[in-house]
Design a protein around this motif. Sequence first.
Motif, PDB file in Angstrom:
ATOM      1  N   ILE A  45       0.796  -1.658   0.481  1.00 43.69           N
ATOM      2  CA  ILE A  45       0.086   0.488   0.216  1.00 43.69           C
ATOM      3  C   ILE A  45       0.849   1.084  -0.058  1.00 43.69           C
ATOM      4  CG2 ILE A  45      -1.550   1.382   1.292  1.00 43.69           C
ATOM      5  CD1 ILE A  45      -2.862  -1.831   1.882  1.00 43.69           C
ATOM      6  N   LEU A  46       2.068   1.254   0.763  1.00 44.44           N
ATOM      7  CA  LEU A  46       3.170   1.996   0.914  1.00 44.44           C
ATOM      8  C   LEU A  46       3.441   2.359  -0.768  1.00 44.44           C
ATOM      9  CD1 LEU A  46       4.231   2.575   4.860  1.00 44.44           C
ATOM     10  CD2 LEU A  46       2.525   3.451   3.811  1.00 44.44           C
ATOM     11  N   LEU A  47       3.734   1.676  -1.186  1.00 45.87           N
ATOM     12  CA  LEU A  47       4.777   1.220  -2.180  1.00 45.87           C
ATOM     13  C   LEU A  47       3.948   1.964  -3.254  1.00 45.87           C
ATOM     14  CD1 LEU A  47       6.803   0.785  -4.167  1.00 45.87           C
ATOM     15  CD2 LEU A  47       6.328  -1.555  -4.420  1.00 45.87           C
ATOM     16  N   LEU A 235       2.467  16.009  -1.310  1.00 46.60           N
ATOM     17  CA  LEU A 235       1.447  15.898  -1.231  1.00 46.60           C
ATOM     18  C   LEU A 235       1.897  14.243  -1.080  1.00 46.60           C
ATOM     19  CD1 LEU A 235       0.326  17.486  -4.253  1.00 46.60           C
ATOM     20  CD2 LEU A 235      -0.711  18.009  -1.880  1.00 46.60           C
ATOM     21  N   ILE A 236       3.473  14.047  -1.334  1.00 55.14           N
ATOM     22  CA  ILE A 236       3.863  12.406  -1.053  1.00 55.14           C
ATOM     23  C   ILE A 236       3.605  12.331   0.100  1.00 55.14           C
ATOM     24  CG2 ILE A 236       5.291  10.870  -1.811  1.00 55.14           C
ATOM     25  CD1 ILE A 236       5.946  12.022  -4.678  1.00 55.14           C
ATOM     26  N   ALA A 237       4.604  13.289   1.514  1.00 55.35           N
ATOM     27  CA  ALA A 237       5.032  13.019   2.904  1.00 55.35           C
ATOM     28  C   ALA A 237       3.212  12.836   3.248  1.00 55.35           C
ATOM     29  CB  ALA A 237       5.811  14.400   2.755  1.00 55.35           C
ATOM     30  N   ILE A 238       3.050  13.773   3.086  1.00 55.02           N
ATOM     31  CA  ILE A 238       1.290  14.215   3.705  1.00 55.02           C
ATOM     32  C   ILE A 238       0.444  13.029   3.142  1.00 55.02           C
ATOM     33  CG2 ILE A 238      -1.318  15.111   3.456  1.00 55.02           C
ATOM     34  CD1 ILE A 238       0.813  17.953   2.824  1.00 55.02           C
ATOM     35  N   TYR A 239       0.073  12.106   2.041  1.00 55.14           N
ATOM     36  CA  TYR A 239      -0.465  10.682   1.839  1.00 55.14           C
ATOM     37  C   TYR A 239      -0.003   9.730   2.249  1.00 55.14           C
ATOM     38  CZ  TYR A 239      -3.035  13.033  -1.785  1.00 55.14           C
ATOM     39  OH  TYR A 239      -4.051  13.854  -2.339  1.00 55.14           O
ATOM     40  N   LEU A 240       1.668   9.917   2.431  1.00 57.34           N
ATOM     41  CA  LEU A 240       2.148   8.156   3.810  1.00 57.34           C
ATOM     42  C   LEU A 240       2.120   8.478   4.490  1.00 57.34           C
ATOM     43  CD1 LEU A 240       5.606   8.065   0.912  1.00 57.34           C
ATOM     44  CD2 LEU A 240       3.900   6.635   1.019  1.00 57.34           C
ATOM     45  N   ALA A 241       1.919  10.129   5.142  1.00 56.32           N
ATOM     46  CA  ALA A 241       1.900   9.771   6.488  1.00 56.32           C
ATOM     47  C   ALA A 241       0.631   9.720   7.010  1.00 56.32           C
ATOM     48  CB  ALA A 241       2.662  11.321   7.062  1.00 56.32           C
ATOM     49  N   ALA A 242      -0.731   9.919   6.182  1.00 58.61           N
ATOM     50  CA  ALA A 242      -2.185   9.754   6.511  1.00 58.61           C
ATOM     51  C   ALA A 242      -1.684   8.231   6.179  1.00 58.61           C
ATOM     52  CB  ALA A 242      -2.869  10.266   5.464  1.00 58.61           C
ATOM     53  N   ASN A 243      -1.646   7.375   5.454  1.00 62.56           N
ATOM     54  CA  ASN A 243      -1.794   5.534   5.422  1.00 62.56           C
ATOM     55  C   ASN A 243      -0.791   5.275   6.404  1.00 62.56           C
ATOM     56  OD1 ASN A 243      -3.148   5.506   2.480  1.00 62.56           O
ATOM     57  ND2 ASN A 243      -1.634   7.206   2.078  1.00 62.56           N
ATOM     58  N   VAL A 244       0.069   6.032   6.661  1.00 65.12           N
ATOM     59  CA  VAL A 244       1.109   5.386   7.813  1.00 65.12           C
ATOM     60  C   VAL A 244       0.055   5.369   8.952  1.00 65.12           C
ATOM     61  CG1 VAL A 244       3.187   5.610   9.408  1.00 65.12           C
ATOM     62  CG2 VAL A 244       2.778   5.693   6.523  1.00 65.12           C
ATOM     63  N   ALA A 245      -0.225   6.254   9.241  1.00 68.80           N
ATOM     64  CA  ALA A 245      -1.526   6.919  10.514  1.00 68.80           C
ATOM     65  C   ALA A 245      -2.640   5.430  10.255  1.00 68.80           C
ATOM     66  CB  ALA A 245      -2.021   7.837  10.956  1.00 68.80           C
ATOM     67  N   TYR A 246      -3.141   5.911   9.007  1.00 69.12           N
ATOM     68  CA  TYR A 246      -4.436   4.638   8.777  1.00 69.12           C
ATOM     69  C   TYR A 246      -4.192   3.444   9.132  1.00 69.12           C
ATOM     70  CZ  TYR A 246      -6.102   8.600   6.645  1.00 69.12           C
ATOM     71  OH  TYR A 246      -6.609   9.435   6.017  1.00 69.12           O
ATOM     72  N   LEU A 247      -2.951   2.350   8.714  1.00 65.77           N
ATOM     73  CA  LEU A 247      -2.756   1.372   8.537  1.00 65.77           C
ATOM     74  C   LEU A 247      -1.931   1.445  10.747  1.00 65.77           C
ATOM     75  CD1 LEU A 247      -0.519   1.819   5.747  1.00 65.77           C
ATOM     76  CD2 LEU A 247      -2.411  -0.082   6.312  1.00 65.77           C
TER      77      LEU A 247
END
Length: 435
Positions: A45-47, A235-247
Amino acid sequence: MHRAELPRELGLVDAAAIVIGTVIGSAIFLVPSAVARSLPSAGMILLLWSVSGVLSFFGALAYAELGAMIPATGGEYVYLREAYGPLAGFLSGWAIFLVTRSGAIATLAAGFSIYLSYFVPLSAIGARAVSVALIALLSIVNYRGVRLGVRVQKLFTWLKLGGIGVILVSAVFARPQLAAAPASPAAFTWEGFGAAMVAGLWAYEGWNSISFVAGEVKRPERNLLLALGLGTAALIAIYLAANVAYLHVLSVPGVAATDRVAAATAEAAMGPIGGTLVSLTILLSIIGASNGTILTASRISFAQARDGLFFKAVGGVHPRFRTPHLAIAVQGVWASVLAMSGSYERLFSYVVFAAWIFYGAAVLGVIVLRRKWPDAPRPYRMWGYPATALAFVAVAFGFVISTIITKPGPSLIGLAIVATGVPVYYIWRRNAARD
């Protein structure tokens, strides 16, 4: 007779706020669940989010070269016009005005009504009235000056980032939740990765909007590159951080099981107030994305009108506010019609994939124009050329071809809608010749 031009009033921070604020709408709060349903692990997912962001970054690098070389209002329309001729540019502008950006404005306005109903009950008629009111208000803001429009853009960009920041920080300290019914991981398939990629790229949609106002950016040879580069990197940093938080909070099965992934994460981290915070953040986010789209997309029809390919008056500059006032007004009226009729949903679903034809063609235009204009001044040259350009083009056209194969009916309807611009182009050109 000398024609009034739009002044260069946008600095680097303004341009970066347009990139970030226009891209972050509601997708990052909703799309991760679709991605998680298609991929088997957190790593994949993060990839996926990283690859989608990098591809968008490659596109941004191409637009930075084109914008520095041709720093004119109209962006993508101008790049396609210069690379392939006026018909190609017109069809891009036609699709943007008729459906893609006007439909995006209508879609965002409808989303605003949906999330506003979390706080204020709305009837069906009331919801549409609120949607039109939002479009009208933001159109008036941008009608009255680009500085006013960009101040609103920066305000709501900071507000939405603040809201996202609170959600993410709270998630760090939240206890991970166990999915009610843990699903066995789906096996990796390229088809699943492709479906997730479509969702990921959709979440990054709008990264190219700053090119539409390139003619109003100060020092475009420097600030366009920095705004696109820093904006997409953020944007990449924000989206990765958001997904790390969700996961972290929900796990892969939990993310896959809920469509309201941000709300579920916030509620797990903060209790009932979390859902309220997410709804408020999405409202702020939608206002920022709507404002950025209204500000930038109106410049396409403005540039077309100046080329004699739209109503002549739409190419006018307001004598006091120094904005493309009629272009903003016409766009606002059409987006409101779409919002009131509800027809934007079907039109948008038909045509949104076609936007990738023009994205791919514009990035390919870097190669075309290097051959066509080898000696033209290029203050910035695309990093990784030609590999980065070809990678983006391959994905863009691969996405279009895949969509046509898997959804032939809607795809052909979408292409037919874009193709209606061909006779319109020749009508405008004939009328321009008479003038």
